[in-house]
Write an enzyme that holds these catalytic residues in place. Structure first.
Site, short mmCIF file in Angstrom:
data_model
loop_
_atom_site.label_atom_id
_atom_site.label_comp_id
_atom_site.label_asym_id
_atom_site.label_seq_id
_atom_site.Cartn_x
_atom_site.Cartn_y
_atom_site.Cartn_z
N GLU A 77 -12.85 -38.03 -23.00
CA GLU A 77 -12.80 -39.23 -23.41
C GLU A 77 -13.16 -39.62 -24.90
O GLU A 77 -14.42 -39.11 -25.51
CB GLU A 77 -14.36 -40.09 -22.22
CG GLU A 77 -14.48 -39.38 -21.27
CD GLU A 77 -12.99 -40.78 -20.21
OE1 GLU A 77 -12.04 -40.89 -20.56
OE2 GLU A 77 -12.97 -40.97 -18.88
N HIS A 88 -3.70 -40.17 -16.35
CA HIS A 88 -2.95 -41.44 -16.34
C HIS A 88 -1.42 -41.39 -15.95
O HIS A 88 -1.42 -40.43 -16.28
CB HIS A 88 -3.66 -43.20 -16.36
CG HIS A 88 -5.16 -43.08 -16.24
ND1 HIS A 88 -5.27 -42.84 -15.28
CD2 HIS A 88 -6.26 -42.82 -17.69
CE1 HIS A 88 -7.17 -43.21 -15.44
NE2 HIS A 88 -7.44 -42.23 -17.20
N GLU A 96 -4.12 -46.75 -22.59
CA GLU A 96 -5.34 -45.53 -22.40
C GLU A 96 -3.49 -44.48 -22.18
O GLU A 96 -3.60 -43.63 -22.46
CB GLU A 96 -6.11 -45.42 -21.00
CG GLU A 96 -6.43 -44.17 -21.45
CD GLU A 96 -7.47 -43.47 -19.78
OE1 GLU A 96 -8.59 -44.59 -19.14
OE2 GLU A 96 -8.20 -43.01 -19.98
N HIS A 117 -8.87 -38.54 -21.73
CA HIS A 117 -8.95 -39.80 -21.49
C HIS A 117 -8.96 -40.63 -22.50
O HIS A 117 -9.51 -40.33 -23.16
CB HIS A 117 -9.31 -39.97 -20.43
CG HIS A 117 -9.34 -38.91 -19.38
ND1 HIS A 117 -8.90 -40.03 -18.54
CD2 HIS A 117 -8.71 -38.19 -18.66
CE1 HIS A 117 -8.87 -39.09 -17.35
NE2 HIS A 117 -8.11 -38.25 -17.36
ZN ZN Z 1 -8.72 -41.70 -17.70
#
Ligand code: ZN
Length: 329
Positions: free
Chosen positions: A292, A118, A155, A210
């Site tokens: 993640e 992102h 995030e 992430h």
């Molecule tokens: Zn993400």
């Protein structure tokens, strides 16, 4: 440690040649010559001692700076400072450096691309990031805003912070590191461009960072591996194997470094998930995985993700996994 001892001049007050001058009155010319030579010697010897001591103090032949971005910290200093220690404590002049060894710069010659998921400014550019891009298997948004903790820690902030920590650790070991974004662009890049950056860099490994946005109670990390995809512009068949190798060591080292468990909601406890719907993986022609790191929407995971100490452990685990992977490849 004081070096005042060796600096004192042993030829000063007890010059061994001085008494001979008085006895050797039949050779005045030699004594007159000898005196300047003695003075010169007296000046030179402490100078040599001083030079040697300076050489020793600077690490001597053990110094192994490699001239890279953090190369001056390699060598004797790196041997005594474990990865993860605060930088800047032992910068040294490069003039006394020796060629780096594998022990001091294990990632020298390796290219690692870090993809911070992102972008902190994506939420201001929703029209741009909603644009559809071709990911081989289908079309998907250019990028997304990502998730956040319930208290608003995004995030995108998290991924950039961990990316910076990881970059420092990898550079310290001699790697060439490139980030796909560094908060330096208004949005994105789009997922297809993120993949292209790793491909163009001929990266030896790419890690996309992430944190998840799942239901409370869902906890733990998972590593996402590319499926074997051959559709449109996507062909991951050559990198599925090495990406899996990278993902396995990354998951293992991340778990050990952070002390956290693999996901309790995907991956059946392995911490590994394979997907074919992520453009960043589908379009990669180099070994690449996503990680993640935890679930931002779970309060216990959020407490970890918002901790700088924990994020350093996360980066450390990733760095160790990358080193393991690159040494095995
Ligand atoms: Zn993400």
């Amino acid at each position: 440690m004081s070096y005042s001892g060796p600096h004192s001049d042993p030829f000063g007050p007890s010059d061994p040649y001085r008494p001979s001058d008085s006895f050797d009155s039949d050779r005045p010319r030699r004594s007159r010559l000898r005196r300047p030579l003695t003075v010169a010697l007296a000046a030179l010897v402490p100078g040599a001692l001083l030079g040697w001591l300076a050489y020793e103090a600077l690490g001597g032949a053990g110094s192994g700076g490699d001239g890279g971005p953090d190369g001056a910290r390699a060598g004797a200093g790196a041997a005594s400072s474990a990865p993860g220690t605060a930088p800047g404590g032992d910068d040294r002049p490069g003039t006394l450096s020796a060629p780096p060894s594998r022990a001091t710069a294990p990632l020298r010659g390796k290219v690692v691309v870090i993809d911070p998921g992102h972008n902190p400014a994506n939420f201001r550019h929703t029209a741009e990031i909603d644009r559809q891009v071709d990911i081989g298997t289908n079309h998907k948004e250019c990028d997304t805003t990502g998730t956040s903790t319930n208290s608003g820690y995004t995030e995108a902030e998290f991924t950039l912070d961990v990316a910076h920590r990881l970059r420092t650790l990898l550079q310290r070991q001699g790697a060439t590191v490139k980030l796909t974004q560094d908060g330096d662009r208004p949005f994105g890049p789009c997922v297809d461009e993120r993949a292209r950056i790793g491909n163009t860099a001929h990266a030896d490994a790419v890690v996309s960072i992430h944190a998840d946005g799942s239901a409370a109670g869902n906890r733990g990390f998972h590593v996402i591996l590319p499926a074997a995809v051959h559709a449109g512009a996507a062909d991951t068949r050559a990198v599925v194997g090495p990406s899996k190798d990278l993902g396995k060591v990354l998951a293992s080292d991340f778990a050990r470094s952070t002390g956290t468990s693999p996901s309790n909601y995907v991956g059946d406890g392995t911490g590994l998930v394979t997907r074919r719907d992520l453009g960043g993986l589908n379009l990669s022609t180099v070994p690449k995985v996503f990680i993640e790191c935890g679930n931002m929407r779970d309060s216990k995971d959020a407490a970890l993700l918002t901790s700088g100490v924990w994020r350093q452990k996360a980066a450390q685990g990733m760095s160790e996994g990358i080193v393991s992977f690159l040494h095995g490849s």
